[in-house]
Design a protein around this motif. Structure first.
Motif, PDB file in Angstrom:
ATOM      1  N   UNK A 285       0.808  -1.338   0.011  1.00 39.96           N
ATOM      2  CA  UNK A 285      -0.139   0.001   0.087  1.00 39.96           C
ATOM      3  C   UNK A 285       0.847   1.316   0.156  1.00 39.96           C
ATOM      4  N   UNK A 286       2.050   1.209   0.601  1.00 35.93           N
ATOM      5  CA  UNK A 286       2.819   2.295   0.551  1.00 35.93           C
ATOM      6  C   UNK A 286       3.300   2.590  -1.107  1.00 35.93           C
ATOM      7  N   UNK A 287       3.348   1.558  -1.840  1.00 40.38           N
ATOM      8  CA  UNK A 287       3.575   1.998  -3.172  1.00 40.38           C
ATOM      9  C   UNK A 287       2.341   2.258  -3.806  1.00 40.38           C
ATOM     10  N   UNK A 288       1.273   1.418  -3.702  1.00 36.73           N
ATOM     11  CA  UNK A 288       0.109   1.652  -4.353  1.00 36.73           C
ATOM     12  C   UNK A 288      -0.672   3.027  -4.213  1.00 36.73           C
ATOM     13  N   UNK A 289      -0.528   3.353  -3.019  1.00 37.67           N
ATOM     14  CA  UNK A 289      -0.980   5.026  -2.697  1.00 37.67           C
ATOM     15  C   UNK A 289      -0.208   6.078  -3.744  1.00 37.67           C
TER      16      UNK A 289
END
Length: 583
Positions: A285-289
């Motif tokens: 999620x750190x990447x996806x956001x």
């Protein structure tokens, strides 16, 4: 998307039809790019959850290799997508620019009387370059980013719907800010384009007229006027910069808050032992956001680029849709004229209800040389403009060889009429190319033979490189008399049926006068010639002299006949302007 003119975008998209295959491939690369980009965080989640936490080095290595391959495929997809999108954009603006230039060259002279040159230059160069950005940085990038966002949202929902819900709660704020930003930027971009056009027009005119600026000591005044226009241009761009400065920090702030909420909520779930959330989810999620929010905030920026491209397209299409062409419906190809010219009750006005020609009736026999004289504004040059169909007459008829000039094809009509103007225009090119105008049927040998016949060969050969001497912009390397000689030679090699000398001998120097008189005799021999001039020799030797005043023919006859008219216009004109020259 509401702020973007769908009508203008549809017109631009029409130009993609010849490149449909390439257009389709750009879409394919956009889809592949979004799939490869979105799959990396998902692979990272499994790497963390399935192999790192389980200390499976072999599986970890395998997934790292898989992520490396996916990354390589993403890079390749990015390359082909970017290259093909830009390639498509450049080919489209090439087609539009070709069409625009051809359209401009077909306009009536009246259009150029009213439109500043700087505006047309802006439309033909910088505005069309902005249209390319619709494809290179606008439309396809937006499509790619939206596809990427949809795929990422799908993966996020599949991975962890609770964490995705936090992201979805933040998105309306960013979408709302993007919408406001987009509307504000359309107004700002429109103002920028207006100011760029004004700036180009001002600079174009002042550089062209620099001699007048310096001759009348206008440097400081013009510099102050330029500063005012430049300041308006500066303010337009500052407004653009202000909106960017407000929006992007807001977008970054929302993105950072969302990421913080994800880490806080997801971390709390992990600490409480909630099996629905894992360390892999937090990593992913750190990447996806970033991958979700960055395209969203960049879409606003790309919308701006697209807005500028659409606004530029609207300006270009405004010219393309301008109906200011001379009607070219004639189907008779003028091979060679005998040279009979008839004007039957011709009326014409540049401005409605302000007639310049008031019922002109004139007949010129084949091979005859007539001179037209009169005060400034009498309508002399207007007759020449109408004969070449630079303007359309209001009523009456102009005929050559008893055929209405409208019945001839425009190209063949003008091909049989050569005009030598007082203000000779030469291109920044060689003397040879300025004479032939790149007509492949006119060879250098023909030009040299013609130059020898009218007596200008020695003058040309005295210049460095002779016929290949570059005269620079507007022929500044030559005197006015020398430019006039080049114009005479240009007219002669075109072998016209009708010759027009429009004040062509009024600005020559002493050195050139004898050569021009000789050239005039050679050019007018055996062909119908119309001479608008103040040079005594040309006027006296004319078969007929037409005297005009206030748009009407007031006297007609040869030199001696007109001098017999008591208190006549020509006699007065002769006594005032020509008697001193005769003495």
């Amino acid at each position: 998307m509401k702020a973007i003119s769908s009508k203008s975008l549809k017109k631009v998209m029409h130009y993609t039809k010849p490149y449909q295959s390439r257009f389709n491939w750009v879409i394919v690369w956009a889809i592949l790019l979004s799939l490869f980009a979105a799959s990396r965080p998902y692979l990272l989640k499994h790497t963390v959850d399935d192999y790192m936490t389980n200390h499976d080095q072999q599986g970890l290595l395998l997934y790292i290799v898989i992520m490396g391959v996916v990354l390589l495929l993403e890079v390749l997809a990015q390359f082909f997508f970017t290259y093909w999108a830009n390639w498509l954009g450049q080919d489209i603006i090439k087609d539009i620019r070709d069409k625009l230039f051809r359209h401009i060259t077909s306009f009536k002279m009246k259009y150029f009387d009213n439109e500043p040159v700087g505006k047309l230059v802006t439309r033909s160069v910088s505005d069309i370059e902005s249209i390319a950005s619709i494809f290179s940085q606008g439309l396809f990038m937006i499509v790619s980013d939206m596809l990427k966002m949809l795929v990422i949202l799908g993966i996020m929902l599949y991975m962890n719907w609770k964490l995705t819900l936090i992201v979805l709660l933040a998105m309306p704020i960013l979408i709302y800010a993007t919408n406001i930003f987009q509307k504000k930027m359309k107004v700002a971009f429109n103002e920028v384009r207006n100011q760029i056009s004004n700036l180009n027009t001002f600079v174009q005119e002042r550089i062209t007229g620099m001699k007048i600026v310096q001759l009348f000591n206008r440097e400081e005044i013009e510099a102050e006027k330029f500063s005012v226009i430049n300041q308006k241009h500066n303010k337009a761009w500052l407004k653009n910069i202000l909106y960017n400065s407000i929006f992007f920090p807001i977008a970054d702030f929302v993105s950072s808050l969302t990421l913080g909420a994800i880490v806080w909520y997801g971390g709390a779930n992990i600490l409480e032992g909630d099996a629905t959330t894992s360390f892999g989810d937090l990593f992913a999620y750190t990447m996806l956001i970033n991958m979700l929010f960055n395209p969203l905030r960049q879409i606003a920026d790309k919308f701006n680029v697209m807005q500028m491209g659409i606004i530029a397209a609207e300006r270009v299409f405004e010219i393309l849709e301008t109906d200011s062409q001379i009607q070219n419906k004639g189907d008779i190809i003028a091979q060679k004229f005998n040279g009979k010219i008839t004007l039957d009750n011709v009326r014409f006005s540049y401005i409605p209800d302000e007639e310049v020609l008031k019922g002109i009736n004139l007949s010129i026999k084949p091979g005859e040389t007539i001179a037209i004289v009169g005060s400034t504004g009498a309508g002399k040059s207007t007759i020449i403009n109408l004969l070449n169909r630079f303007y359309e007459i209001d009523s009456g008829m102009i005929a050559i060889d008893d055929i209405d000039i409208k019945d001839y094809t425009l190209e063949s009509l003008r091909q049989q009429i050569a005009v030598v103007l007082q203000d000779v225009f030469l291109f920044a090119d060689t003397i040879l190319n300025n004479i032939t105008l790149y007509n492949e049927e006119v060879t250098e040998e023909m030009v040299i033979a013609a130059a020898q016949k009218i007596g200008v060969h020695d003058f040309i050969m005295s210049l460095p490189n002779g016929y290949h001497y570059n005269v620079k912009e507007r022929g500044v390397m030559l005197s006015s008399g020398q430019r006039q000689l080049i114009a005479f030679l240009r007219a002669y090699v075109s072998n016209p049926s009708i010759l027009i000398l429009d004040e062509a001998t009024s600005s020559i120097d002493t050195y050139s006068e004898e050569m021009i008189q000789n050239a005039t005799e050679v050019l007018t021999k055996g062909r119908t010639s119309i001479v608008i001039a103040h040079r005594l020799a040309t006027i006296i030797n004319a078969d007929k002299i037409i005297v005009m005043d206030k748009g009407q023919i007031v006297e007609s006859g040869n030199h001696n006949q007109l001098l017999q008219i008591e208190n006549g216009f020509y006699k007065n004109l002769y006594e005032v302007q020509f008697s001193v020259a005769t003495e």
